[in-house]
Design a protein around this motif. Structure first.
Motif, mmCIF file in Angstrom:
data_model
loop_
_atom_site.group_PDB
_atom_site.id
_atom_site.type_symbol
_atom_site.label_atom_id
_atom_site.label_comp_id
_atom_site.label_asym_id
_atom_site.label_seq_id
_atom_site.Cartn_x
_atom_site.Cartn_y
_atom_site.Cartn_z
ATOM 1 N N ALA A 42 0.869 -1.182 0.000
ATOM 2 C CA ALA A 42 0.000 0.000 0.000
ATOM 3 C C ALA A 42 0.903 1.228 0.000
ATOM 4 C CB ALA A 42 -0.933 -0.001 1.210
ATOM 5 N N PRO A 43 1.346 1.659 -1.177
ATOM 6 C CA PRO A 43 2.194 2.850 -1.265
ATOM 7 C C PRO A 43 1.346 4.114 -1.170
ATOM 8 C CG PRO A 43 1.767 2.004 -3.461
ATOM 9 C CD PRO A 43 1.076 1.067 -2.495
ATOM 10 N N PRO A 44 1.962 5.278 -1.041
ATOM 11 C CA PRO A 44 1.187 6.516 -1.104
ATOM 12 C C PRO A 44 0.373 6.572 -2.396
ATOM 13 C CG PRO A 44 3.389 6.975 -0.294
ATOM 14 C CD PRO A 44 3.379 5.537 -0.733
ATOM 15 N N ALA A 45 -0.760 7.246 -2.347
ATOM 16 C CA ALA A 45 -1.686 7.269 -3.480
ATOM 17 C C ALA A 45 -1.032 7.757 -4.768
ATOM 18 C CB ALA A 45 -2.890 8.148 -3.127
ATOM 19 N N LEU A 46 -0.067 8.651 -4.624
ATOM 20 C CA LEU A 46 0.620 9.216 -5.785
ATOM 21 C C LEU A 46 1.299 8.134 -6.632
ATOM 22 C CD1 LEU A 46 1.317 12.039 -6.986
ATOM 23 C CD2 LEU A 46 3.431 11.957 -5.647
ATOM 24 N N TYR A 47 1.624 6.990 -5.990
ATOM 25 C CA TYR A 47 2.402 5.957 -6.675
ATOM 26 C C TYR A 47 1.573 4.728 -7.065
ATOM 27 C CZ TYR A 47 6.007 8.667 -4.206
ATOM 28 O OH TYR A 47 6.785 9.673 -3.695
ATOM 29 N N LEU A 48 0.273 4.781 -6.895
ATOM 30 C CA LEU A 48 -0.544 3.600 -7.155
ATOM 31 C C LEU A 48 -0.495 3.174 -8.620
ATOM 32 C CD1 LEU A 48 -3.671 4.345 -4.931
ATOM 33 C CD2 LEU A 48 -2.044 2.467 -4.632
ATOM 34 N N MET A 49 -0.584 4.126 -9.544
ATOM 35 C CA MET A 49 -0.552 3.770 -10.955
ATOM 36 C C MET A 49 0.819 3.236 -11.351
ATOM 37 S SD MET A 49 -2.968 6.611 -12.844
ATOM 38 C CE MET A 49 -2.835 5.753 -14.411
ATOM 39 N N MET A 50 1.874 3.796 -10.784
ATOM 40 C CA MET A 50 3.215 3.283 -11.050
ATOM 41 C C MET A 50 3.335 1.843 -10.555
ATOM 42 S SD MET A 50 6.923 4.856 -9.930
ATOM 43 C CE MET A 50 6.663 4.687 -8.157
ATOM 44 N N ALA A 51 2.790 1.582 -9.372
ATOM 45 C CA ALA A 51 2.838 0.227 -8.826
ATOM 46 C C ALA A 51 2.083 -0.749 -9.717
ATOM 47 C CB ALA A 51 2.265 0.212 -7.413
ATOM 48 N N ARG A 52 0.918 -0.315 -10.212
ATOM 49 C CA ARG A 52 0.134 -1.192 -11.076
ATOM 50 C C ARG A 52 0.881 -1.499 -12.366
ATOM 51 N NH1 ARG A 52 -2.926 -4.514 -9.218
ATOM 52 N NH2 ARG A 52 -1.009 -5.474 -9.930
ATOM 53 N N ASP A 53 1.627 -0.505 -12.884
ATOM 54 C CA ASP A 53 2.417 -0.723 -14.097
ATOM 55 C C ASP A 53 3.593 -1.661 -13.840
ATOM 56 O OD1 ASP A 53 0.760 0.910 -15.566
ATOM 57 O OD2 ASP A 53 2.040 2.688 -15.382
ATOM 58 N N ILE A 54 4.257 -1.477 -12.721
ATOM 59 C CA ILE A 54 5.424 -2.312 -12.409
ATOM 60 C C ILE A 54 5.005 -3.756 -12.158
ATOM 61 C CG2 ILE A 54 7.199 -2.749 -10.641
ATOM 62 C CD1 ILE A 54 7.570 0.303 -10.474
ATOM 63 N N PHE A 55 3.928 -3.932 -11.405
ATOM 64 C CA PHE A 55 3.450 -5.284 -11.098
ATOM 65 C C PHE A 55 2.318 -5.654 -12.064
ATOM 66 C CE2 PHE A 55 4.886 -3.451 -6.972
ATOM 67 C CZ PHE A 55 6.051 -4.209 -6.841
ATOM 68 N N GLU A 56 2.609 -5.554 -13.345
ATOM 69 C CA GLU A 56 1.574 -5.723 -14.372
ATOM 70 C C GLU A 56 1.032 -7.138 -14.443
ATOM 71 O OE1 GLU A 56 3.080 -4.900 -18.238
ATOM 72 O OE2 GLU A 56 4.987 -5.930 -17.898
ATOM 73 N N ASN A 57 1.792 -8.099 -13.975
ATOM 74 C CA ASN A 57 1.328 -9.491 -13.986
ATOM 75 C C ASN A 57 0.827 -9.938 -12.619
ATOM 76 O OD1 ASN A 57 1.930 -9.965 -16.758
ATOM 77 N ND2 ASN A 57 4.100 -10.085 -16.213
ATOM 78 N N ASN A 58 0.489 -8.973 -11.786
ATOM 79 C CA ASN A 58 -0.083 -9.225 -10.460
ATOM 80 C C ASN A 58 0.851 -10.013 -9.543
ATOM 81 O OD1 ASN A 58 -2.680 -7.970 -11.015
ATOM 82 N ND2 ASN A 58 -3.046 -9.709 -12.367
ATOM 83 N N GLU A 59 2.156 -9.806 -9.720
ATOM 84 C CA GLU A 59 3.109 -10.447 -8.819
ATOM 85 C C GLU A 59 2.912 -9.967 -7.380
ATOM 86 O OE1 GLU A 59 5.187 -9.781 -12.820
ATOM 87 O OE2 GLU A 59 3.993 -8.570 -11.421
ATOM 88 N N VAL A 60 2.491 -8.723 -7.248
ATOM 89 C CA VAL A 60 2.274 -8.090 -5.948
ATOM 90 C C VAL A 60 0.935 -7.365 -5.989
ATOM 91 C CG1 VAL A 60 3.098 -6.279 -4.374
ATOM 92 C CG2 VAL A 60 4.741 -7.844 -5.452
ATOM 93 N N GLY A 61 0.131 -7.514 -4.940
ATOM 94 C CA GLY A 61 -1.140 -6.806 -4.862
ATOM 95 C C GLY A 61 -0.923 -5.334 -4.576
#
Length: 253
Positions: A42-61
């Motif tokens: 659960a990163p800061p909201a500013l980084y949620l889209m970046m996290a979704r892009d990095i973990f594009e194969n759902n390696e991490v929720g």
């Protein structure tokens, strides 16, 4: 469905470069290591889209640290369930002790947020737990019971099975006091028994209950070995890959 989960709550930490680096390290770790638990951040909201892009194969929720009880409107600074769904976030932490302490969040508000999350197919990670004063006065079971019932017991059996609960012993966070694995297990068993009394043991046995105290690499295995503890909601130790990965390995035999 009951799962083993290690979730990292980054709180208000990391600039964008450091956040990207930590996510990349976590992705590399996940690709190179088999884990016996799901891993969420659960990163800061500013980084949620970046996290979704990095973990594009759902390696991490990918989870937000909070979300609004409202669907849309003039609520400056808030994030809606629809917004989270639109970026394919997995869910949101709801009712964290710091939200309760600094923003006056109530169990009634948490109930609305949980319902809003479920309506959009998001996983609510509902937090509860007692303060030091409540623990010392012997009211800890009563407090957790009231929090659980008010925030969750308007849900149907099918709905509550989709909720993850995180018990936070507020009295053991930054106070110098320490919660033992046995004390944590007592509350986790208490929460599961409350759910069983309301919805039946089969439903209670499907719900993951995480420990939100001070889980560290040197105590993770002992904490996670308790029968009603299904993982951890990790704070500071989630900000270093060395510590977070060792906590994840607390589920390895």
């Amino acid at each position: 469905m009951r799962k083993n989960i290690v979730a990292g709550n980054w709180k208000m930490n990391k600039n964008v470069i450091d956040a990207q680096q930590l996510m990349a390290q976590l992705l590399e770790y996940k690709k190179e290591n088999a884990t016996n638990c799901e891993v969420w951040i659960a990163p800061p909201a500013l980084y949620l889209m970046m996290a979704r892009d990095i973990f594009e194969n759902n390696e991490v929720g990918v989870f937000s640290q909070d979300m609004s009880e409202f669907a849309a409107g003039a609520y400056t600074g808030e994030i809606s369930a629809d917004m989270l769904q639109s970026i394919e976030a997995d869910g949101s932490i709801i009712g964290h002790s710091e939200r309760r302490q600094y923003h006056g969040e109530t169990d009634a508000a948490c109930n609305k947020k949980v319902k809003a999350a479920l309506d959009k197919g998001l996983i609510p990670v509902y937090c509860n737990g007692e303060t030091l004063e409540q623990r010392k006065s012997g009211k800890h079971l009563e407090v957790v019971k009231a929090q659980t019932e008010e925030a969750l017991f308007t849900l149907s059996a099918e709905e509550i099975k989709k909720v993850v609960i995180a018990y936070e012993p507020v009295w053991a966070i930054g106070t110098g006091e320490t919660a033992t694995p046995e004390q944590a297990q007592e509350i986790h068993a208490h929460i599961r028994s409350l759910i069983a009394a309301k919805y039946g043991q089969e439903v209670a046995d499907e719900i993951s209950i995480l420990y939100g105290g001070s889980v560290k690499p040197d105590n993770a295995k002992e904490i996670f070995s308790q029968p009603d503890i299904d993982g951890g909601l990790i704070g500071g130790a989630a900000l270093k890959i060395e510590d977070f990965s060792k906590i994840i390995e607390g589920f390895n035999n």
